[in-house]
Design an enzyme around this catalytic site. Structure first.
Site, mmCIF file in Angstrom:
data_model
loop_
_atom_site.group_PDB
_atom_site.id
_atom_site.type_symbol
_atom_site.label_atom_id
_atom_site.label_comp_id
_atom_site.label_asym_id
_atom_site.label_seq_id
_atom_site.Cartn_x
_atom_site.Cartn_y
_atom_site.Cartn_z
ATOM 1 N N ILE A 13 1.180 10.601 11.228
ATOM 2 C CA ILE A 13 2.634 10.408 11.372
ATOM 3 C C ILE A 13 3.283 10.349 9.989
ATOM 4 O O ILE A 13 4.357 10.910 9.765
ATOM 5 C CB ILE A 13 2.952 9.127 12.187
ATOM 6 C CG1 ILE A 13 2.314 9.202 13.589
ATOM 7 C CG2 ILE A 13 4.456 8.924 12.309
ATOM 8 C CD1 ILE A 13 2.485 7.951 14.439
ATOM 9 N N TYR A 151 -6.301 -4.017 19.175
ATOM 10 C CA TYR A 151 -5.276 -3.249 18.463
ATOM 11 C C TYR A 151 -3.883 -3.683 18.929
ATOM 12 O O TYR A 151 -2.989 -3.942 18.118
ATOM 13 C CB TYR A 151 -5.500 -1.750 18.722
ATOM 14 C CG TYR A 151 -4.370 -0.870 18.229
ATOM 15 C CD1 TYR A 151 -4.214 -0.603 16.871
ATOM 16 C CD2 TYR A 151 -3.464 -0.292 19.132
ATOM 17 C CE1 TYR A 151 -3.166 0.212 16.426
ATOM 18 C CE2 TYR A 151 -2.431 0.522 18.693
ATOM 19 C CZ TYR A 151 -2.288 0.764 17.349
ATOM 20 O OH TYR A 151 -1.259 1.569 16.902
HETATM 21 N N1 LIG Z 1 -0.601 8.126 16.577
HETATM 22 C C1 LIG Z 1 -0.088 7.435 17.598
HETATM 23 O O1 LIG Z 1 -0.032 7.916 18.741
HETATM 24 C C2 LIG Z 1 0.468 6.051 17.366
HETATM 25 C C3 LIG Z 1 0.996 5.343 18.471
HETATM 26 C C4 LIG Z 1 1.510 4.083 18.258
HETATM 27 C C5 LIG Z 1 1.524 3.515 16.994
HETATM 28 N N2 LIG Z 1 0.992 4.215 15.936
HETATM 29 C C6 LIG Z 1 1.041 3.608 14.602
HETATM 30 O O2 LIG Z 1 1.619 4.549 13.709
HETATM 31 C C7 LIG Z 1 1.062 4.365 12.399
HETATM 32 C C8 LIG Z 1 0.489 5.663 11.878
HETATM 33 O O3 LIG Z 1 -0.550 6.095 12.761
HETATM 34 P P1 LIG Z 1 -1.290 7.495 12.588
HETATM 35 O O4 LIG Z 1 -1.651 7.951 13.940
HETATM 36 O O5 LIG Z 1 -0.515 8.353 11.684
HETATM 37 O O6 LIG Z 1 -2.638 7.003 11.874
HETATM 38 P P2 LIG Z 1 -3.371 7.551 10.559
HETATM 39 O O7 LIG Z 1 -4.684 6.855 10.509
HETATM 40 O O8 LIG Z 1 -3.357 9.020 10.533
HETATM 41 O O9 LIG Z 1 -2.437 7.008 9.402
HETATM 42 C C9 LIG Z 1 -2.571 5.713 8.854
HETATM 43 C C10 LIG Z 1 -2.591 5.847 7.343
HETATM 44 O O10 LIG Z 1 -2.695 4.528 6.788
HETATM 45 C C11 LIG Z 1 -3.618 4.568 5.722
HETATM 46 N N3 LIG Z 1 -4.190 3.226 5.550
HETATM 47 C C12 LIG Z 1 -5.106 2.618 6.354
HETATM 48 N N4 LIG Z 1 -5.393 1.401 5.851
HETATM 49 C C13 LIG Z 1 -4.643 1.256 4.726
HETATM 50 C C14 LIG Z 1 -4.518 0.224 3.762
HETATM 51 N N5 LIG Z 1 -5.233 -0.916 3.870
HETATM 52 N N6 LIG Z 1 -3.677 0.396 2.727
HETATM 53 C C15 LIG Z 1 -2.968 1.556 2.594
HETATM 54 N N7 LIG Z 1 -3.060 2.570 3.471
HETATM 55 C C16 LIG Z 1 -3.874 2.414 4.528
HETATM 56 C C17 LIG Z 1 -4.663 5.593 6.130
HETATM 57 O O11 LIG Z 1 -5.367 6.112 5.010
HETATM 58 C C18 LIG Z 1 -3.801 6.640 6.830
HETATM 59 O O12 LIG Z 1 -3.395 7.652 5.940
HETATM 60 C C19 LIG Z 1 0.055 3.239 12.531
HETATM 61 O O13 LIG Z 1 0.698 2.027 12.217
HETATM 62 C C20 LIG Z 1 -0.317 3.268 14.005
HETATM 63 O O14 LIG Z 1 -0.809 2.027 14.434
HETATM 64 C C21 LIG Z 1 0.461 5.476 16.103
#
Ligand SMILES: NC(=O)c1ccc[n+]([C@@H]2O[C@H](COP(=O)([O-])OP(=O)(O)OC[C@H]3O[C@@H](n4cnc5c(N)ncnc54)[C@H](O)[C@@H]3O)[C@@H](O)[C@H]2O)c1
Length: 331
Positions: A13, A151
């Protein structure tokens, strides 16, 4: 010029949000530790592409308060979109400590430092997982919150942290976004569309939890990027929470038919037991986001599967080219 810090900006995202902001003339600083939950190489590739559009990339961990504070100060960021997290409902069942530490302690750091730095707004990313069993549909912002996974608890706890901040520091501006199942190019490898397309393209069986009649509000990642952009900038988003989806629900079985149609391949499906941590149905009421933010989702699940398939094919071909180049020349 507004300069935003996007934590987790190298992720799925985060890439699309950063790109969307840059294309609209905003300045973006990505703060990401390139975690190894899935291929850091994919995240480096995302970061490289948004760097070319003008983003500054900082390799940093939200658990490191000093690094976070100095980045916000040195880069003169005024707003934060906080996406960094340990995602994965199923992963949180087997690794609860990590999900709780990164999502709760990490978000607490982001909130505290943003307040100390006197930032204009922090957009915190929650999840539809906070709701748990669906009591009524569509799910509006007032729907009861009873998470069914670690989660979901980690995200609900960050929401509670935000409400404590709103109580203690009413002048501090926070917005919560709750994404519903996000889909599109660069999607995480642990998510359904990525798994379905990867399996079908490699002629492998697809595993479906449950009988496939469960429904999701599948949200195209470009709609999600639009929502984050609006949430970060619109005055009416101040101290508000928004459910962000497409505003529709479609079953996993129907999505599988779309995958078959788009890839032009037959599917081999193995149905297995429903995961206890997963909700049966999700369906966002997006009327509040439409009214206060002017949110206007334009793309649908079919577009997202097409985008992901195109991305998958590009990846596949470039990896095959690299492998071929690495082969010794035959005479
Ligand atoms: N993808 C979905 O359908 C969805 C749905 C609901 C909520 N979310 C939320 O949206 C956000 C993004 O999700 P995504 O699907 O893009 O996941 P993703 O894993 O692709 O992105 C998360 C990013 O955070 C970085 N990260 C992880 N731990 C970290 C830390 N300690 N310090 C700095 N960076 C860190 C990772 O390297 C990664 O690039 C998250 O908060 C997730 O919980 C996603």
């Amino acid at each position: 010029m507004t300069r935003l810090l996007v934590t987790g900006g190298a992720g799925f995202i985060g890439y699309h949000v950063s790109k969307y902001l840059l294309e609209r003339g905003l300045e973006v600083v990505v703060f990401d530790n390139f975690s190894d939950y899935y291929s850091p190489h994919l995240k480096r590739m995302n970061a490289h592409e948004i760097e070319k559009l003008g983003a500054k990339i900082v390799d940093g961990d939200i658990l490191n308060k000093k690094a976070l504070a100095s980045t916000i100060e040195n880069e003169r960021c005024r707003r934060v979109i906080h996406l960094a997290a340990q995602p994965g409902v199923r992963y949180s069942t087997i690794n609860p400590d990590k999900s709780l530490r990164i999502n709760v302690e990490g978000t607490s750091n982001v909130l505290n430092i943003s307040r100390e730095c006197n930032l204009d707004r922090v957009v915190v990313t929650s999840s539809s997982s906070v709701f748990g069993p669906t009591i009524f549909m569509p799910i509006n912002e007032e729907h009861p919150k009873n998470p069914m996974s670690v989660y979901g608890v980690s995200k609900y706890t960050t929401e509670l942290l935000v409400s404590v901040f709103r109580h203690l520091y009413p002048e501090f501006d926070t917005t919560i976004i709750r994404p519903f199942t996000v889909v599109g190019a660069r999607q995480r490898p642990d998510m359904a569309i990525n798994k379905f397309v990867s399996k079908v393209m490699t002629s492998s069986p697809i595993t479906v939890f449950g009988d496939g009649s469960q429904t999701r509000d599948w949200t195209h990642v470009e709609n999600m990027a639009q929502a984050f952009h609006l949430a970060a900038l619109k005055p009416k988003a101040k101290n508000q929470d928004f459910n962000i989806g497409a505003g529709s629900r479609i079953s996993v079985n129907v999505v599988l038919e779309m995958v078959s149609q788009i890839t032009n391949r037959g599917l081999s499906i193995e149905y297995t037991e429903m995961n206890k941590a997963d909700a049966k149905d999700t369906f966002a009421d997006i009327s509040k986001a439409k009214k206060l933010l002017g949110y206007d989702p334009k793309k649908n699940i079919y577009d997202a599967i097409e985008d992901f398939t195109e991305f998958w094919l590009k990846q596949f071909h470039s990896e095959r080219m690299l492998k071929q180049e690495a082969q010794p020349a035959t005479i």
